[in-house]
Write an enzyme that holds these catalytic residues in place. Structure first.
Site, mmCIF file in Angstrom:
data_model
loop_
_atom_site.group_PDB
_atom_site.id
_atom_site.type_symbol
_atom_site.label_atom_id
_atom_site.label_comp_id
_atom_site.label_asym_id
_atom_site.label_seq_id
_atom_site.Cartn_x
_atom_site.Cartn_y
_atom_site.Cartn_z
ATOM 1 N N ILE A 33 0.824 -1.209 0.000
ATOM 2 C CA ILE A 33 0.000 0.000 0.000
ATOM 3 C C ILE A 33 0.863 1.265 0.000
ATOM 4 C CG2 ILE A 33 -0.240 0.349 2.515
ATOM 5 C CD1 ILE A 33 -3.281 0.639 1.996
ATOM 6 N N ASN A 89 11.764 -8.934 6.945
ATOM 7 C CA ASN A 89 12.178 -8.334 8.208
ATOM 8 C C ASN A 89 11.661 -9.187 9.363
ATOM 9 O OD1 ASN A 89 13.347 -6.018 6.950
ATOM 10 N ND2 ASN A 89 11.304 -5.148 6.684
ATOM 11 N N VAL A 98 4.262 -5.448 10.536
ATOM 12 C CA VAL A 98 3.070 -6.301 10.459
ATOM 13 C C VAL A 98 3.528 -7.714 10.823
ATOM 14 C CG1 VAL A 98 1.231 -7.231 9.015
ATOM 15 C CG2 VAL A 98 2.002 -4.876 8.667
ATOM 16 N N HIS A 102 5.959 -11.834 5.745
ATOM 17 C CA HIS A 102 5.787 -11.373 4.366
ATOM 18 C C HIS A 102 7.148 -11.174 3.739
ATOM 19 C CE1 HIS A 102 5.510 -8.084 7.288
ATOM 20 N NE2 HIS A 102 6.196 -7.347 6.432
ATOM 21 N N HIS A 104 9.066 -9.176 1.031
ATOM 22 C CA HIS A 104 8.999 -7.997 0.167
ATOM 23 C C HIS A 104 9.701 -8.316 -1.150
ATOM 24 C CE1 HIS A 104 8.034 -4.839 3.317
ATOM 25 N NE2 HIS A 104 8.543 -5.778 4.103
HETATM 26 P P1 5GP Z 1 7.314 -4.626 7.383
HETATM 27 O O1 5GP Z 1 7.678 -3.243 7.863
HETATM 28 O O2 5GP Z 1 6.526 -5.376 8.433
HETATM 29 O O3 5GP Z 1 8.478 -5.426 6.874
HETATM 30 O O4 5GP Z 1 6.389 -4.414 6.126
HETATM 31 C C1 5GP Z 1 5.013 -4.189 6.223
HETATM 32 C C2 5GP Z 1 4.574 -3.665 4.886
HETATM 33 O O5 5GP Z 1 3.164 -3.769 4.813
HETATM 34 C C3 5GP Z 1 4.917 -2.186 4.662
HETATM 35 O O6 5GP Z 1 5.711 -2.058 3.488
HETATM 36 C C4 5GP Z 1 3.557 -1.523 4.532
HETATM 37 O O7 5GP Z 1 3.542 -0.472 3.569
HETATM 38 C C5 5GP Z 1 2.666 -2.665 4.121
HETATM 39 N N1 5GP Z 1 1.280 -2.526 4.527
HETATM 40 C C6 5GP Z 1 0.829 -2.154 5.754
HETATM 41 N N2 5GP Z 1 -0.505 -2.158 5.794
HETATM 42 C C7 5GP Z 1 -0.928 -2.541 4.556
HETATM 43 C C8 5GP Z 1 -2.225 -2.743 3.984
HETATM 44 O O8 5GP Z 1 -3.263 -2.580 4.613
HETATM 45 N N3 5GP Z 1 -2.264 -3.150 2.684
HETATM 46 C C9 5GP Z 1 -1.124 -3.359 1.949
HETATM 47 N N4 5GP Z 1 -1.280 -3.741 0.677
HETATM 48 N N5 5GP Z 1 0.117 -3.195 2.467
HETATM 49 C C10 5GP Z 1 0.214 -2.785 3.752
#
Ligand code: 5GP
Ligand code: ZN
Length: 116
Positions: A33, A89, A98, A102, A104
């Protein structure tokens, strides 16, 4: 955070919309997003796994599928030749925000190393 209020479980369950680029019985790939590269896609298992620390021996094929699918999507997005980056991460110090694992997939621009 339990899977009941997990953002990415909501995407898996269809309670939260996402721009899905690929899905099968074990994983979903959707566009981030808040993209930090021209292509920024997240690949998640349908099953809730909070962090990389929570992966079990039996998850080897799932993790492999996340990487193989990322490579196929990268090719579909036209990134294979120029190159791309995949990152997972784990926990706060690495920037995990989150807590549903996931991968990336990022590409479409030159990237620096080491990451911040
Ligand atoms: P992290 O920081 O945990 O490695 O990555 C989490 C990712 O999830 C971030 O890049 C953030 O932009 C993405 N993200 C967070 N909330 C949402 C959402 O509701 N929808 C989508 N598509 N991505 C999200
Ligand atoms: Zn979850």
């Amino acid at each position: 955070m339990s899977e009941h209020d997990c953002l990415f479980c909501k995407i898996v369950n269809g309670d939260l919309g996402a721009d899905i680029v690929y899905e099968n019985e074990s994983l979903i790939a959707f566009r981030d997003i808040n993209p930090i590269a021209p292509t920024h896609i997240l690949l998640i298992p349908r099953r809730h796994v909070a962090t990389m620390n929570d992966l079990q021996d039996g998850d080897a094929s799932l993790v492999g599928e996340l990487f193989l699918t990322a490579a196929r999507i990268a090719a579909n997005e036209g990134l294979a030749e120029d190159g791309y980056r995949v990152v997972m991460n784990c926990n706060e110090a690495a920037g995990q925000s989150v807590f549903h694992i996931h991968l990336h997939l990022m590409g479409g621009r030159a990237m620096t190393w080491p990451p911040g």
